[in-house]
Each structure stands twice: as C-alpha cells, then as structure tokens.
Design a protein around this motif. Structure first.
Motif, short mmCIF file in Angstrom:
data_model
loop_
_atom_site.label_atom_id
_atom_site.label_comp_id
_atom_site.label_asym_id
_atom_site.label_seq_id
_atom_site.Cartn_x
_atom_site.Cartn_y
_atom_site.Cartn_z
N GLU A 110 0.80 -1.23 0.00
CA GLU A 110 0.00 0.00 0.00
C GLU A 110 0.83 1.27 0.00
O GLU A 110 0.52 2.22 -0.72
CB GLU A 110 -0.94 -0.01 1.21
N ILE A 111 1.87 1.32 0.82
CA ILE A 111 2.63 2.56 0.96
C ILE A 111 3.74 2.65 -0.09
O ILE A 111 3.80 3.61 -0.86
CB ILE A 111 3.21 2.68 2.39
N GLY A 114 2.15 1.25 -3.81
CA GLY A 114 0.94 1.97 -4.18
C GLY A 114 1.09 3.47 -4.20
O GLY A 114 0.72 4.14 -5.16
N LYS A 115 1.64 4.03 -3.12
CA LYS A 115 1.74 5.49 -3.02
C LYS A 115 3.03 6.04 -3.62
O LYS A 115 3.00 6.99 -4.38
CB LYS A 115 1.65 5.92 -1.54
N LEU A 116 4.17 5.44 -3.27
CA LEU A 116 5.44 6.01 -3.73
C LEU A 116 5.76 5.67 -5.18
O LEU A 116 6.21 6.53 -5.93
CB LEU A 116 6.57 5.54 -2.81
N LYS A 118 3.50 4.57 -7.34
CA LYS A 118 2.27 4.83 -8.12
C LYS A 118 1.81 3.62 -8.93
O LYS A 118 1.30 3.75 -10.03
CB LYS A 118 2.46 6.02 -9.07
N THR A 176 -6.24 3.79 4.44
CA THR A 176 -5.11 2.90 4.68
C THR A 176 -3.97 3.55 5.46
O THR A 176 -3.32 2.88 6.26
CB THR A 176 -4.56 2.35 3.36
N TYR A 177 -3.73 4.85 5.26
CA TYR A 177 -2.63 5.46 6.00
C TYR A 177 -2.93 5.51 7.49
O TYR A 177 -2.04 5.34 8.33
CB TYR A 177 -2.27 6.84 5.44
#
Length: 195
Positions: A110-111, A114-116, A118, A176-177
C-alpha cells in the motif's frame, strides 16, 4: 405459451404466442451497439451506495466496533493474554510475529508500491504479496487460536470473531494510512507490554 403439433412421431413447434425477447434473461442480454439505454435489472434497486463517511455507515461501523470492544472487555481478553499462565505464550509470540510480518507486507504493497511508486494495487499486480498475506493471515489466526484455547476453550472462536469484527470495521471506516499508522503504534505498544 407454445403449441405443439405431433406428426409422424416427432414433435414440431407450430406457433409460439410470445416472442424470444420476452423470455430472455435480463442479466444475460447485452446492450445493442450505439444505444445508450441502460439495461433494466429487476434485481437491482437502483440505489447508489452510501459514501463511507456517510453518517449511517459511520454509525453502523461504530456500533460493530463498540460491540466488539465491549465483548473483548467482557471476556477480559487483554488481562488474560497478558497475565494468564494457561495461555500458550510461545504460540502467541508466533502469532504476533506473523501479524507484524503481515503488517509489513501490507505496508509494502500500500505505501511503497501503491503510493510512492504509483502502481495499481490489485491481485494482478501483486500475486506473490497477496499469497503471502493470505498465508500470514492463516498462520496468525491458527496461532492465536492455539494460544488462547487453553485459557478460553471453545470461547476462543467467539473472542477471535470479536477481534476480527473490530479489525474489519476499523479497516472499512478509516483510510489505509490511518490503518497502517494505528497498527504500527498498537503493535509497538503491545510488543513493549507483552513479555
């Protein structure tokens, strides 16, 4: 309704009083190209789902979380886990370790990815991580059951159900965060307290 005509020991359909369109399955039918008319599904009530921060959803999740916390308090789960000698603490430590590993897999997908990076978070993108998470959930659940069974007996399943209900509705209520931050804080606190 269809009429049958029997001739020379074979049945032939003579006439049908209804058309094929009236007997088609609504879900199996397809929209014709070029038309914008939506299919009418008789099983759908055409109500848009509520946003997850809608007061009804928040109230429902809050009730489930509250009932779960009350049930865990009623069974004195925290004190039993921390101080009861009949709890199999070796299995409980293994369960905590698999929960921490699951949290790291979740955080990675997720982090980091998913976030970093993309990347789209889906099974197709992360099949190995998904399988690892499923295995860790299975191992931790089994280890928690084995650890708590000497203290609670058959009530262990109810306690694990209450904890799973709390966890599920917490994850459905918060993004999620927040889930990851709270999980790291709670597991860190629990690892400090648990000996």
């Amino acid at each position: 309704f269809c009429l049958l005509r029997l001739t020379s020991n074979t049945a032939h359909f003579a006439t049908c009083t209804h058309t094929l369109e009236s007997t088609m399955d609504v879900e199996a039918s397809r929209r014709q190209r070029g038309t914008n008319t939506p299919l009418e599904n008789p099983y759908s009530d055409n109500i848009a789902p509520l946003h997850y921060w809608h007061p009804v959803n928040v109230l429902r999740r809050g009730v489930y979380i509250g009932v779960s916390v009350y049930g865990l308090h009623y069974f004195n789960a925290y004190e039993t886990i921390m101080r009861d000698p009949s709890v199999s603490h070796e299995w409980f430590k293994f369960a905590i370790a698999s929960s921490v590993a699951l949290l790291f897999v979740k955080g990675y997908v997720e982090i980091y990815a998913g976030k970093l990076k993309k990347q789209k978070v889906s099974y197709a993108s992360f099949p190995r991580s998904t399988h690892a998470a499923i295995l860790l959930i299975l191992l931790s659940s089994l280890a928690y059951h084995i650890a708590l069974w000497p203290a609670y007996g058959a009530k262990t399943m109810l306690i694990m159900f209450l904890f799973a209900t709390f966890l599920l509705h917490f994850c459905l209520l918060f993004p999620t965060y927040v889930q990851n931050l709270v999980a790291f804080i709670v597991l860190g606190f629990f690892l400090q307290e648990y000996k």
